[in-house]
Structure formats: structure tokens, C-alpha cells
Enzyme design. Structure first.
Site, mmCIF file in Angstrom:
data_model
loop_
_atom_site.group_PDB
_atom_site.id
_atom_site.type_symbol
_atom_site.label_atom_id
_atom_site.label_comp_id
_atom_site.label_asym_id
_atom_site.label_seq_id
_atom_site.Cartn_x
_atom_site.Cartn_y
_atom_site.Cartn_z
ATOM 1 N N HIS A 18 32.553 15.842 -31.577
ATOM 2 C CA HIS A 18 32.735 15.159 -30.279
ATOM 3 C C HIS A 18 33.785 14.033 -30.414
ATOM 4 O O HIS A 18 34.663 13.880 -29.567
ATOM 5 C CB HIS A 18 31.424 14.499 -29.812
ATOM 6 C CG HIS A 18 30.275 15.435 -29.609
ATOM 7 N ND1 HIS A 18 29.016 15.196 -30.104
ATOM 8 C CD2 HIS A 18 30.179 16.608 -28.937
ATOM 9 C CE1 HIS A 18 28.196 16.167 -29.749
ATOM 10 N NE2 HIS A 18 28.876 17.046 -29.042
ATOM 11 N N LYS A 42 14.966 19.802 -21.523
ATOM 12 C CA LYS A 42 15.385 19.781 -22.932
ATOM 13 C C LYS A 42 14.830 18.535 -23.602
ATOM 14 O O LYS A 42 15.077 17.413 -23.156
ATOM 15 C CB LYS A 42 16.924 19.754 -22.966
ATOM 16 C CG LYS A 42 17.541 20.540 -24.099
ATOM 17 C CD LYS A 42 19.030 20.729 -23.814
ATOM 18 C CE LYS A 42 19.869 20.649 -25.069
ATOM 19 N NZ LYS A 42 21.300 20.733 -24.775
ATOM 20 N N ARG A 91 35.196 25.688 -29.959
ATOM 21 C CA ARG A 91 35.081 25.977 -31.386
ATOM 22 C C ARG A 91 35.366 27.441 -31.672
ATOM 23 O O ARG A 91 36.139 27.777 -32.544
ATOM 24 C CB ARG A 91 33.668 25.624 -31.877
ATOM 25 C CG ARG A 91 33.422 24.136 -31.926
ATOM 26 C CD ARG A 91 31.957 23.789 -31.944
ATOM 27 N NE ARG A 91 31.374 23.988 -30.630
ATOM 28 C CZ ARG A 91 30.179 23.532 -30.275
ATOM 29 N NH1 ARG A 91 29.431 22.885 -31.140
ATOM 30 N NH2 ARG A 91 29.733 23.729 -29.059
ATOM 31 N N SER A 129 25.610 19.476 -32.911
ATOM 32 C CA SER A 129 24.435 18.596 -32.824
ATOM 33 C C SER A 129 23.160 19.299 -33.261
ATOM 34 O O SER A 129 22.281 18.683 -33.865
ATOM 35 C CB SER A 129 24.248 18.087 -31.391
ATOM 36 O OG SER A 129 25.347 17.337 -30.990
HETATM 37 P P1 ADP Z 1 25.921 18.559 -27.242
HETATM 38 O O1 ADP Z 1 26.339 17.165 -27.055
HETATM 39 O O2 ADP Z 1 24.548 18.912 -26.858
HETATM 40 O O3 ADP Z 1 26.346 19.111 -28.596
HETATM 41 P P2 ADP Z 1 27.746 20.383 -26.292
HETATM 42 O O4 ADP Z 1 27.446 21.324 -27.417
HETATM 43 O O5 ADP Z 1 27.916 20.976 -24.931
HETATM 44 O O6 ADP Z 1 26.697 19.297 -26.148
HETATM 45 O O7 ADP Z 1 29.010 19.521 -26.679
HETATM 46 C C1 ADP Z 1 29.732 18.799 -25.760
HETATM 47 C C2 ADP Z 1 31.180 19.175 -25.909
HETATM 48 O O8 ADP Z 1 31.602 18.893 -27.223
HETATM 49 C C3 ADP Z 1 31.443 20.654 -25.675
HETATM 50 O O9 ADP Z 1 32.665 20.799 -24.998
HETATM 51 C C4 ADP Z 1 31.559 21.199 -27.072
HETATM 52 O O10 ADP Z 1 32.394 22.340 -27.127
HETATM 53 C C5 ADP Z 1 32.215 20.030 -27.775
HETATM 54 N N1 ADP Z 1 31.969 20.066 -29.207
HETATM 55 C C6 ADP Z 1 30.808 19.940 -29.850
HETATM 56 N N2 ADP Z 1 30.969 20.045 -31.190
HETATM 57 C C7 ADP Z 1 32.305 20.247 -31.386
HETATM 58 C C8 ADP Z 1 33.135 20.462 -32.543
HETATM 59 N N3 ADP Z 1 32.620 20.476 -33.766
HETATM 60 N N4 ADP Z 1 34.453 20.635 -32.346
HETATM 61 C C9 ADP Z 1 34.963 20.631 -31.097
HETATM 62 N N5 ADP Z 1 34.256 20.451 -29.971
HETATM 63 C C10 ADP Z 1 32.951 20.264 -30.113
#
Ligand code: ADP
Length: 155
Positions: A18, A42, A91, A129
């Protein structure tokens, strides 16, 4: 026009994945609002307050980044705060297929909102996450997967 993007997610906890996407998007937007979505269905590992505090702390020296919470549709939150862009990270091709449907549905509801994608850095591809939470729940060391200064200890 002031270019504001929302970066939505649950950030339970915020990860290096993130963090990287937000930092790389800074040159594209005037403001990035990290939108911590509240999903009553959730169960989160960390409280909303801690998740928001961490994001605030990580970006305390970056005035373009702020953090807010919202419930309901991301597009409604965009309209509420006047954001015309949704920022997402990609990803894998599975992410792409999932994100494509949501972005197209959002656009058919509100044509003026564009979703902007940034490709994950290859070294952060595997950081998510869910896995970070599993490591923490099982007593592993997860600090290298999250930005510096975050205390991941459980309540
Ligand atoms: P969470 O916060 O529950 O992990 P998401 O999986 O939807 O929620 O993540 C929020 C955003 O961050 C999404 O657009 C996701 O693709 C992006 N994201 C999460 N981890 C990565 C990563 N390792 N590399 C790039 N983008 C990421």
C-alpha cells in the site's frame, strides 16, 4: 482543477505494498485520501482507530496524504468529498480481472470518476494484508512487511 484521489482498502494493517502505491501516486495527484472502508460483515484484526492512526503517522510529513473512514460505496464517498479518481494497485492478472469489473461498474454509475491503476513493484507482489495478518496471528515477525514505526502487537 484540484485532483483528488481516493485510495480505498481496509488496511488491516497498512503494508509496504500500500505504502509504495501511495508514494508512487503522489506525483499524479494534488491530494490522496486513504479511505479506510468499514465493512460490518468483515471482522478486522486491528481496530479502525489503530489502522487510521498508523496511516496518519506514516504520512505525517506528507501534506498531500490524509486518512478518512467511510461506509458504503467508494463512488459515493468520492462524490461526498469531491474526488474524481480512485487509485488502485495491481499485483496479478487476477487483481486485474477483479478490478476491471469494479472500475467499469463504478464508471457506469458515475462516468466522471476514473480509476487509475499502478502496477505493484515486483519485490512487493507477494505482500498482502491477509498474509501479514496470518503471520501476526501465528506469532511471526511481520515488521518488514509494514512501514517503519508501526507497532503490530495485538491488544
Ligand atoms: P486491504 O487493505 O484489505 O489489503 P486491498 O487488498 O483491496 O485492501 O488493498 C487496497 C489496494 O492496495 C488495492 O488496490 C490493492 O491492489 C493494493 N495493494 C495491496 N497490496 C499491494 C501490493 N503488494 N502491491 C501493490 N498494490 C497492493
Amino acid at each position: 482543477m484540484n485532483k483528488t484521489a481516493i485510495f480505498p482498502g481496509s488496511f488491516d494493517p497498512i503494508t509496504m505494498g500500500h505504502f509504495d502505491i501511495i508514494n508512487r501516486a503522489l506525483c499524479l495527484f494534488d491530494n490522496i485520501v486513504v479511505g479506510v472502508g468499514v465493512n460490518s460483515a468483515k471482522q478486522s484484526l486491528y481496530s479502525l482507530e489503530r489502522r487510521m492512526d498508523w496511516i496518519g503517522k506514516v504520512f505525517e510529513h506528507e501534506p498531500k496524504v490524509s486518512v478518512e473512514t467511510y461506509e458504503g460505496l467508494t463512488v459515493d464517498f468520492c462524490n461526498k468529498i469531491g474526488a474524481k479518481f480512485i487509485l488502485r494497485g495491481l499485483r496479478t492478472s487476477a487483481d486485474f480481472e477483479y478490478e476491471r469489473v469494479i472500475a467499469q461498474m463504478n464508471r457506469s454509475m458515475y462516468g466522471e470518476i476514473e480509476t487509475v491503476f499502478i502496477l505493484s513493484a515486483p519485490e512487493l507482489l507477494a505482500v498482502n494484508s491477509t498474509i501479514v495478518r496470518e503471520i501476526i496471528k501465528n506469532g511471526g515477525e511481520a515488521s518488514k512487511f509494514v512501514p517503519a514505526g508501526i507497532d503490530l502487537s495485538l491488544d
